[in-house]
Design a protein around this motif. Structure first.
Motif, PDB file in Angstrom:
ATOM      1  N   GLY A  24      75.303  57.216  67.818  1.00  0.00           N
ATOM      2  CA  GLY A  24      76.344  57.826  67.307  1.00  0.00           C
ATOM      3  C   GLY A  24      77.142  56.980  66.367  1.00  0.00           C
ATOM      4  N   ILE A  25      76.743  55.869  65.750  1.00  0.00           N
ATOM      5  CA  ILE A  25      77.299  55.079  64.616  1.00  0.00           C
ATOM      6  C   ILE A  25      76.422  55.173  63.483  1.00  0.00           C
ATOM      7  CG2 ILE A  25      78.177  53.595  66.259  1.00  0.00           C
ATOM      8  CD1 ILE A  25      76.145  51.491  65.739  1.00  0.00           C
ATOM      9  N   GLU A  26      76.930  55.080  62.393  1.00  0.00           N
ATOM     10  CA  GLU A  26      76.684  55.299  60.994  1.00  0.00           C
ATOM     11  C   GLU A  26      76.140  54.193  60.305  1.00  0.00           C
ATOM     12  OE1 GLU A  26      78.989  58.138  58.598  1.00  0.00           O
ATOM     13  OE2 GLU A  26      79.043  59.536  60.340  1.00  0.00           O
ATOM     14  N   LYS A  27      76.988  53.068  60.598  1.00  0.00           N
ATOM     15  CA  LYS A  27      76.884  51.745  59.884  1.00  0.00           C
ATOM     16  C   LYS A  27      76.592  50.820  61.042  1.00  0.00           C
ATOM     17  CE  LYS A  27      79.968  53.063  56.295  1.00  0.00           C
ATOM     18  NZ  LYS A  27      81.359  52.700  55.611  1.00  0.00           N
ATOM     19  N   GLU A  28      76.140  49.588  60.579  1.00  0.00           N
ATOM     20  CA  GLU A  28      76.000  48.491  61.181  1.00  0.00           C
ATOM     21  C   GLU A  28      77.444  47.810  61.669  1.00  0.00           C
ATOM     22  OE1 GLU A  28      73.333  45.659  59.198  1.00  0.00           O
ATOM     23  OE2 GLU A  28      71.797  46.514  59.776  1.00  0.00           O
ATOM     24  N   THR A  29      77.938  47.613  62.916  1.00  0.00           N
ATOM     25  CA  THR A  29      79.192  47.231  63.306  1.00  0.00           C
ATOM     26  C   THR A  29      79.173  46.176  64.196  1.00  0.00           C
ATOM     27  OG1 THR A  29      79.166  48.686  65.065  1.00  0.00           O
ATOM     28  CG2 THR A  29      80.260  49.550  62.884  1.00  0.00           C
ATOM     29  N   LEU A  30      80.229  45.368  64.333  1.00  0.00           N
ATOM     30  CA  LEU A  30      80.195  44.270  65.368  1.00  0.00           C
ATOM     31  C   LEU A  30      80.448  44.677  66.744  1.00  0.00           C
ATOM     32  CD1 LEU A  30      82.479  42.098  63.219  1.00  0.00           C
ATOM     33  CD2 LEU A  30      80.162  42.194  63.143  1.00  0.00           C
ATOM     34  N   LYS A  31      79.459  44.533  67.557  1.00  0.00           N
ATOM     35  CA  LYS A  31      79.483  44.971  68.973  1.00  0.00           C
ATOM     36  C   LYS A  31      80.452  43.957  69.769  1.00  0.00           C
ATOM     37  CE  LYS A  31      78.192  47.429  72.653  1.00  0.00           C
ATOM     38  NZ  LYS A  31      78.609  48.606  72.712  1.00  0.00           N
ATOM     39  N   GLN A  32      79.905  42.645  69.516  1.00  0.00           N
ATOM     40  CA  GLN A  32      80.625  41.555  70.209  1.00  0.00           C
ATOM     41  C   GLN A  32      80.770  40.342  69.447  1.00  0.00           C
ATOM     42  OE1 GLN A  32      78.512  40.708  73.810  1.00  0.00           O
ATOM     43  NE2 GLN A  32      80.268  39.328  74.595  1.00  0.00           N
ATOM     44  N   VAL A  33      81.971  39.590  69.417  1.00  0.00           N
ATOM     45  CA  VAL A  33      82.298  38.325  68.528  1.00  0.00           C
ATOM     46  C   VAL A  33      82.031  37.293  69.618  1.00  0.00           C
ATOM     47  CG1 VAL A  33      83.895  37.412  67.249  1.00  0.00           C
ATOM     48  CG2 VAL A  33      83.555  39.733  67.069  1.00  0.00           C
ATOM     49  N   TYR A  34      81.015  36.385  69.209  1.00  0.00           N
ATOM     50  CA  TYR A  34      80.980  35.167  69.979  1.00  0.00           C
ATOM     51  C   TYR A  34      81.914  34.122  69.710  1.00  0.00           C
ATOM     52  CZ  TYR A  34      77.141  37.733  72.173  1.00  0.00           C
ATOM     53  OH  TYR A  34      76.268  38.560  72.797  1.00  0.00           O
ATOM     54  N   LEU A  35      82.073  33.971  68.154  1.00  0.00           N
ATOM     55  CA  LEU A  35      82.704  33.004  67.713  1.00  0.00           C
ATOM     56  C   LEU A  35      83.475  33.410  66.697  1.00  0.00           C
ATOM     57  CD1 LEU A  35      83.223  29.693  68.039  1.00  0.00           C
ATOM     58  CD2 LEU A  35      81.394  29.404  66.576  1.00  0.00           C
ATOM     59  N   LYS A  36      84.739  33.327  66.425  1.00  0.00           N
ATOM     60  CA  LYS A  36      85.448  33.919  65.424  1.00  0.00           C
ATOM     61  C   LYS A  36      85.259  33.127  63.984  1.00  0.00           C
ATOM     62  CE  LYS A  36      90.367  35.192  64.909  1.00  0.00           C
ATOM     63  NZ  LYS A  36      91.560  34.966  65.529  1.00  0.00           N
ATOM     64  N   GLY A  37      85.079  33.953  62.871  1.00  0.00           N
ATOM     65  CA  GLY A  37      85.071  33.318  61.745  1.00  0.00           C
ATOM     66  C   GLY A  37      86.311  32.821  61.026  1.00  0.00           C
ATOM     67  N   TYR A  38      86.203  31.924  60.013  1.00  0.00           N
ATOM     68  CA  TYR A  38      87.547  31.558  59.390  1.00  0.00           C
ATOM     69  C   TYR A  38      87.109  31.495  57.777  1.00  0.00           C
ATOM     70  CZ  TYR A  38      89.733  30.513  63.738  1.00  0.00           C
ATOM     71  OH  TYR A  38      90.330  30.577  65.098  1.00  0.00           O
ATOM     72  N   LYS A  39      88.284  31.701  57.102  1.00  0.00           N
ATOM     73  CA  LYS A  39      88.271  31.552  55.585  1.00  0.00           C
ATOM     74  C   LYS A  39      89.538  30.879  55.106  1.00  0.00           C
ATOM     75  CE  LYS A  39      86.712  36.315  54.276  1.00  0.00           C
ATOM     76  NZ  LYS A  39      87.203  37.529  53.718  1.00  0.00           N
ATOM     77  N   LEU A  40      89.260  29.938  54.334  1.00  0.00           N
ATOM     78  CA  LEU A  40      90.288  29.432  53.592  1.00  0.00           C
ATOM     79  C   LEU A  40      90.652  29.730  52.380  1.00  0.00           C
ATOM     80  CD1 LEU A  40      92.286  26.790  53.834  1.00  0.00           C
ATOM     81  CD2 LEU A  40      90.288  25.527  52.582  1.00  0.00           C
ATOM     82  N   LYS A  41      91.812  30.560  52.155  1.00  0.00           N
ATOM     83  CA  LYS A  41      91.961  31.421  51.089  1.00  0.00           C
ATOM     84  C   LYS A  41      90.868  32.392  51.074  1.00  0.00           C
ATOM     85  CE  LYS A  41      95.223  28.248  49.013  1.00  0.00           C
ATOM     86  NZ  LYS A  41      95.350  27.074  48.796  1.00  0.00           N
ATOM     87  N   ASP A  42      89.989  32.422  50.097  1.00  0.00           N
ATOM     88  CA  ASP A  42      89.013  33.529  49.915  1.00  0.00           C
ATOM     89  C   ASP A  42      87.453  32.961  50.200  1.00  0.00           C
ATOM     90  OD1 ASP A  42      90.551  35.521  49.133  1.00  0.00           O
ATOM     91  OD2 ASP A  42      90.531  34.808  46.735  1.00  0.00           O
ATOM     92  N   LYS A  43      87.413  31.602  50.378  1.00  0.00           N
ATOM     93  CA  LYS A  43      86.122  31.212  50.772  1.00  0.00           C
ATOM     94  C   LYS A  43      86.040  30.987  52.569  1.00  0.00           C
ATOM     95  CE  LYS A  43      83.740  26.813  49.943  1.00  0.00           C
ATOM     96  NZ  LYS A  43      83.732  25.499  49.670  1.00  0.00           N
ATOM     97  N   VAL A  44      84.878  31.497  52.740  1.00  0.00           N
ATOM     98  CA  VAL A  44      84.295  31.598  54.105  1.00  0.00           C
ATOM     99  C   VAL A  44      84.213  29.982  54.564  1.00  0.00           C
ATOM    100  CG1 VAL A  44      82.718  32.156  55.864  1.00  0.00           C
ATOM    101  CG2 VAL A  44      83.508  33.894  54.012  1.00  0.00           C
ATOM    102  N   ILE A  45      84.614  29.483  55.567  1.00  0.00           N
ATOM    103  CA  ILE A  45      84.444  27.953  55.993  1.00  0.00           C
ATOM    104  C   ILE A  45      83.655  27.977  57.215  1.00  0.00           C
ATOM    105  CG2 ILE A  45      86.393  26.876  54.505  1.00  0.00           C
ATOM    106  CD1 ILE A  45      87.999  26.838  57.160  1.00  0.00           C
ATOM    107  N   ARG A  46      83.589  29.044  57.983  1.00  0.00           N
ATOM    108  CA  ARG A  46      82.966  29.240  59.320  1.00  0.00           C
ATOM    109  C   ARG A  46      82.768  30.678  59.166  1.00  0.00           C
ATOM    110  NH1 ARG A  46      84.439  27.218  65.003  1.00  0.00           N
ATOM    111  NH2 ARG A  46      85.610  29.383  65.302  1.00  0.00           N
TER     112      ARG A  46
END
Length: 196
Positions: free
Chosen positions: A163-185
């Motif tokens: 029932g899904i068309e695209k890859e989606t996030l099912k569960q987030v184990y650890l949140k990600g972070y960006k500093l302005k536009d750069k991914v830092i985690r």
């Protein structure tokens, strides 16, 4: 009288001739002096002038090299100090949150209601996140249902789902972070993929 006139004329002419001779003598003396003034320097004089010019150039070169070396050392020192104290503003801003955590821990030791302690921790979390977002441009990302992006998310597992068309996030184990536009985690996530 005519003899007197003739004598006078003769004297005047003699004076003219003498003054012309004096002028010629002066001109010839000046012309003799001029070549002496314009006389080309000797090899020894040229050598001495070149030696002096060479010494002056060496002195200028040494001074410039010393100036550049001092500048380079000063820049290295300033860069090291900047790197060493780069986080001082952030740390000063985090002190308020640390103080609030200390108060919460003290209150939690004597609190009879756990709900008030949890509310205190939520308030600290909100103020900390707001300060980091507003002042430093740090933003968190990654929520269940978001589309999977390999540039921002780190998939630690995959599961097929209908029932899904695209890859989606099912569960987030650890949140990600960006500093302005750069991914830092990168966010660590479980990914749902369409069933084949």
């Amino acid at each position: 009288m005519s003899e007197n006139k003739e004598e006078k004329n003769e004297q005047v002419e003699n004076q003219k001739v003498e003054s012309e001779k004096v002028e010629e003598t002066a001109d010839s003396q000046e012309s003799e002096k001029a070549p002496e003034a314009e006389k080309e320097p000797t090899l020894e004089e040229k050598y001495a002038a070149l030696e002096k010019e060479n010494a002056d150039l060496k002195d200028q070169l040494l001074r410039r090299a010393a100036d550049f070396d001092n500048y380079r050392k000063r820049m290295i020192k300033e860069k090291a100090e900047t790197a060493e104290y780069a986080n001082s503003n952030l740390l000063a801003d985090l002190l308020d949150s640390l103080d609030n955590f200390d108060r919460t821990v003290e209150a939690g030791a004597t609190a009879t209601d756990v709900k008030s302690v949890v509310e205190g921790i939520k308030m600290i979390n909100c103020s900390l996140v707001k300060m980091l977002e507003d002042k430093y441009g740090l933003t968190g990302y990654g929520a269940e249902g978001d589309e999977f992006n390999p540039d921002e998310h780190e998939a630690i597992g995959r599961m097929e789902e209908e029932g899904i068309e695209k890859e989606t996030l099912k569960q987030v184990y650890l949140k990600g972070y960006k500093l302005k536009d750069k991914v830092i985690r990168h966010a660590k996530v479980m990914v749902s993929v369409p069933k084949a």
